[in-house]
Design a protein around this motif. Sequence first.
Motif, PDB file in Angstrom:
ATOM      1  N   ARG A 144       0.820  -1.219   0.000  1.00  0.00           N
ATOM      2  CA  ARG A 144       0.000   0.000   0.000  1.00  0.00           C
ATOM      3  C   ARG A 144       0.846   1.258   0.000  1.00  0.00           C
ATOM      4  O   ARG A 144       0.543   2.233  -0.713  1.00  0.00           O
ATOM      5  N   ASP A 145       1.922   1.292   0.777  1.00  0.00           N
ATOM      6  CA  ASP A 145       2.721   2.506   0.906  1.00  0.00           C
ATOM      7  C   ASP A 145       3.282   2.971  -0.428  1.00  0.00           C
ATOM      8  O   ASP A 145       3.538   4.162  -0.617  1.00  0.00           O
ATOM      9  N   GLN A 146       3.468   2.044  -1.356  1.00  0.00           N
ATOM     10  CA  GLN A 146       4.040   2.423  -2.638  1.00  0.00           C
ATOM     11  C   GLN A 146       3.062   3.216  -3.504  1.00  0.00           C
ATOM     12  O   GLN A 146       3.461   3.820  -4.503  1.00  0.00           O
ATOM     13  N   TYR A 147       1.791   3.218  -3.122  1.00  0.00           N
ATOM     14  CA  TYR A 147       0.778   3.963  -3.864  1.00  0.00           C
ATOM     15  C   TYR A 147       0.498   5.343  -3.261  1.00  0.00           C
ATOM     16  O   TYR A 147      -0.231   6.139  -3.857  1.00  0.00           O
ATOM     17  N   SER A 441      12.928 -17.180   5.942  1.00  0.00           N
ATOM     18  CA  SER A 441      11.904 -16.814   4.979  1.00  0.00           C
ATOM     19  C   SER A 441      12.558 -16.417   3.670  1.00  0.00           C
ATOM     20  O   SER A 441      13.792 -16.408   3.543  1.00  0.00           O
ATOM     21  N   ALA A 442      11.726 -16.090   2.689  1.00  0.00           N
ATOM     22  CA  ALA A 442      12.238 -15.678   1.382  1.00  0.00           C
ATOM     23  C   ALA A 442      11.277 -14.682   0.760  1.00  0.00           C
ATOM     24  O   ALA A 442      10.075 -14.949   0.678  1.00  0.00           O
ATOM     25  N   TRP A 443      11.808 -13.534   0.370  1.00  0.00           N
ATOM     26  CA  TRP A 443      11.022 -12.542  -0.349  1.00  0.00           C
ATOM     27  C   TRP A 443      11.119 -12.807  -1.846  1.00  0.00           C
ATOM     28  O   TRP A 443      12.193 -13.070  -2.371  1.00  0.00           O
ATOM     29  N   THR A 452      12.302  -0.528   0.137  1.00  0.00           N
ATOM     30  CA  THR A 452      11.752   0.325   1.186  1.00  0.00           C
ATOM     31  C   THR A 452      10.643  -0.364   1.971  1.00  0.00           C
ATOM     32  O   THR A 452      10.608  -0.295   3.211  1.00  0.00           O
ATOM     33  N   SER A 453       9.720  -1.018   1.287  1.00  0.00           N
ATOM     34  CA  SER A 453       8.587  -1.623   2.000  1.00  0.00           C
ATOM     35  C   SER A 453       9.024  -2.752   2.922  1.00  0.00           C
ATOM     36  O   SER A 453       8.323  -3.098   3.870  1.00  0.00           O
ATOM     37  N   LEU A 454      10.198  -3.321   2.662  1.00  0.00           N
ATOM     38  CA  LEU A 454      10.681  -4.441   3.476  1.00  0.00           C
ATOM     39  C   LEU A 454      11.437  -3.987   4.721  1.00  0.00           C
ATOM     40  O   LEU A 454      11.375  -4.643   5.756  1.00  0.00           O
ATOM     41  N   TYR A 455      12.174  -2.878   4.609  1.00  0.00           N
ATOM     42  CA  TYR A 455      13.121  -2.515   5.670  1.00  0.00           C
ATOM     43  C   TYR A 455      12.912  -1.132   6.261  1.00  0.00           C
ATOM     44  O   TYR A 455      13.614  -0.763   7.194  1.00  0.00           O
ATOM     45  N   GLN A 456      11.983  -0.366   5.755  1.00  0.00           N
ATOM     46  CA  GLN A 456      11.676   0.924   6.354  1.00  0.00           C
ATOM     47  C   GLN A 456      11.113   0.732   7.758  1.00  0.00           C
ATOM     48  O   GLN A 456      10.473  -0.286   8.050  1.00  0.00           O
ATOM     49  N   CYS A 457      11.351   1.699   8.636  1.00  0.00           N
ATOM     50  CA  CYS A 457      10.927   1.548  10.038  1.00  0.00           C
ATOM     51  C   CYS A 457       9.466   1.132  10.156  1.00  0.00           C
ATOM     52  O   CYS A 457       9.136   0.230  10.929  1.00  0.00           O
ATOM     53  N   ASP A 458       8.592   1.785   9.404  1.00  0.00           N
ATOM     54  CA  ASP A 458       7.176   1.434   9.449  1.00  0.00           C
ATOM     55  C   ASP A 458       6.731   0.819   8.131  1.00  0.00           C
ATOM     56  O   ASP A 458       5.574   0.929   7.731  1.00  0.00           O
ATOM     57  N   GLY A 459       7.638   0.151   7.442  1.00  0.00           N
ATOM     58  CA  GLY A 459       7.314  -0.478   6.169  1.00  0.00           C
ATOM     59  C   GLY A 459       6.226  -1.524   6.314  1.00  0.00           C
ATOM     60  O   GLY A 459       6.177  -2.244   7.320  1.00  0.00           O
ATOM     61  N   ASN A 461       5.827  -4.364   5.101  1.00  0.00           N
ATOM     62  CA  ASN A 461       6.282  -5.748   5.174  1.00  0.00           C
ATOM     63  C   ASN A 461       7.470  -5.914   6.109  1.00  0.00           C
ATOM     64  O   ASN A 461       8.187  -6.914   6.034  1.00  0.00           O
ATOM     65  N   ASN A 462       7.665  -4.945   6.977  1.00  0.00           N
ATOM     66  CA  ASN A 462       8.714  -5.032   7.994  1.00  0.00           C
ATOM     67  C   ASN A 462       8.058  -5.414   9.315  1.00  0.00           C
ATOM     68  O   ASN A 462       7.480  -4.571  10.002  1.00  0.00           O
ATOM     69  N   MET A 463       8.146  -6.680   9.666  1.00  0.00           N
ATOM     70  CA  MET A 463       7.534  -7.182  10.907  1.00  0.00           C
ATOM     71  C   MET A 463       8.580  -7.489  11.969  1.00  0.00           C
ATOM     72  O   MET A 463       8.291  -8.156  12.950  1.00  0.00           O
ATOM     73  N   THR A 464       9.817  -7.006  11.780  1.00  0.00           N
ATOM     74  CA  THR A 464      10.918  -7.387  12.661  1.00  0.00           C
ATOM     75  C   THR A 464      11.169  -6.391  13.787  1.00  0.00           C
ATOM     76  O   THR A 464      11.980  -6.675  14.661  1.00  0.00           O
ATOM     77  N   GLY A 465      10.511  -5.230  13.751  1.00  0.00           N
ATOM     78  CA  GLY A 465      10.842  -4.179  14.713  1.00  0.00           C
ATOM     79  C   GLY A 465      12.101  -3.430  14.346  1.00  0.00           C
ATOM     80  O   GLY A 465      12.503  -2.500  15.052  1.00  0.00           O
TER      81      GLY A 465
END
Length: 542
Positions: A144-147, A441-443, A452-459, A461-465
């Motif tokens: 979603r963030d990419q839109y 896992s594997a992206w 960006t969506s994977l590793y941004q602080c509030d990305g 698809n970033n569920m790692t904290g």
Amino acid sequence: MDHVRRTFPTMSALVWLVAAAACGSGSGDAANGSIGGRRILRIAYLREIDVLNPFTSQNLVDIEFSMMEGLVTTDDHNSYVPVLAKEIPTEENGLVTRRDDGTVAITWPLHSGVRWHDGAPFTSADVCFTWRFVSSPGSQTYNRDQYLGIKACDTPDDTTVVFTWDGLYGYYDGLFEAVLPEHVFRGMSTDQIVNDEGFNRGRTTLGTGPFRLAEWKSGEYIRVVRNDDYWRGAEYPRIDEIVWSFIPDDNTRLNAIKSGGYHWSQIQPVQVKDVAHLPGYHVHLISSNSVMHLDLNVGTPHGRLLFGDPAVRRALFHAIDRRAIADQLMEGTVALADTPLNPTSPYHDESVQGYAFDPSLARRMLDAAGWWPGRDGVRTKEGQRFSFTLLNRAGSADRTAVGQVIQAQLRDVGIEVGFETLESAAWTQRWRTGEWEALVSAWFLSADPSLTSLYQCDGPNNMTGMCDPGLDSIMEASDRRLDFAGRKPLLNQVQERLHDDAFTLPIYYNVVPEVVSDAVGNYRGSGTNFGSFWNLWEWTLR
């Protein structure tokens, strides 16, 4: 054989294997696709999908894309190609223009004469409706963030869409991989669309694609049939029907393709030798935009306690023998990974060197961080044992095997790892909550190199904290560049910073073995997240 065709929709996948074996094997009758005069493509698919809405599904959307199309897709050369769009906008063709106020107008010309499966016309209004849904809070769209950089969507006519962006965004040409039918959802709220059982489960599912839904038998298969009104022309698609059978177990799926009852299947790299000389089939090793990796989660109190110190994370990574995993466990079918970007990408930074296997160094680093071996060999600090749980997904034998190697190697340096295994849907739900400690896992990444969506602080698809504001700034700057010369140095910095932050450990670049019957024509395997069925409309079957 006609009797088999009529009764197959009520069979389970395993019963079908028995029937197929009785009819023939290898390149025999079941595998050549022509049954009762109908060309039926049989797919031994990895797992049952969750929903048919490609924006809210948490699985790969191969099945959805056989029915639903978007403005673009990616081909077997890792390039974006237009689908419902007549061409992809660029500054060179005049369809991307920069305005004096800093915004950017991007114009998409659409094909005319396209109709939804119910006969309603596809228009630019459907594209704008899709944007409004995807960008709405609560849409549950994975990217979603990419839109969100799109500030307006205008429809000068039925075959033209103009997006107003808040500035340059490098991934603009990879969005709208699907379009939703406005007339089906008209008047519904975002939450109603997300949870609409009719569309999600097939009663009202519509697309513009080459196939339309015929049947979804839960736990067994999805069957799609030819769209006789397909916009590319009466000669397409060239196949009458596709049966996607759900076979999540790797060994069962391998036996399914060996039986001769299926035309396509994905297998594990370590199974390639089992079908290398299978009569009537070829194995295609698809270099995938996907990296197998270990994620550590600092989003929970226990995770922060164990993994909050970057020196500790680096120590763990030095304790893992990635080379042995790639060369021995995966039998040399995969390549060692040092960054999330595959070396096939021009944005890959070859100067980034991954963590060398050095258990002695790992022990010294853990000692220095205050984690000392206890009486049972497990390290402790201030009364806390260094023990965590790795979350496994049932049916993913490769990830589980990698996890078992990691478990053994971390035990060697005094770290205890346990396992919790969940079925696919439950695994995905747990992953999204962030209530886990570690996972393999594997992206599957898109053709565009944005991370960006994977590793941004509030990305999304970033569920790692994980959170590195400096990294965010670099990723956001790279997303705002359209030119390779300006974007490449920024993405080099991104890859270097990800290595130094050590929240995620790249292990190997996935090679996806796809076993394809010789009866299939025009198959062109692709390693992007859009998958190898990107040109299904032109596949043939004899």
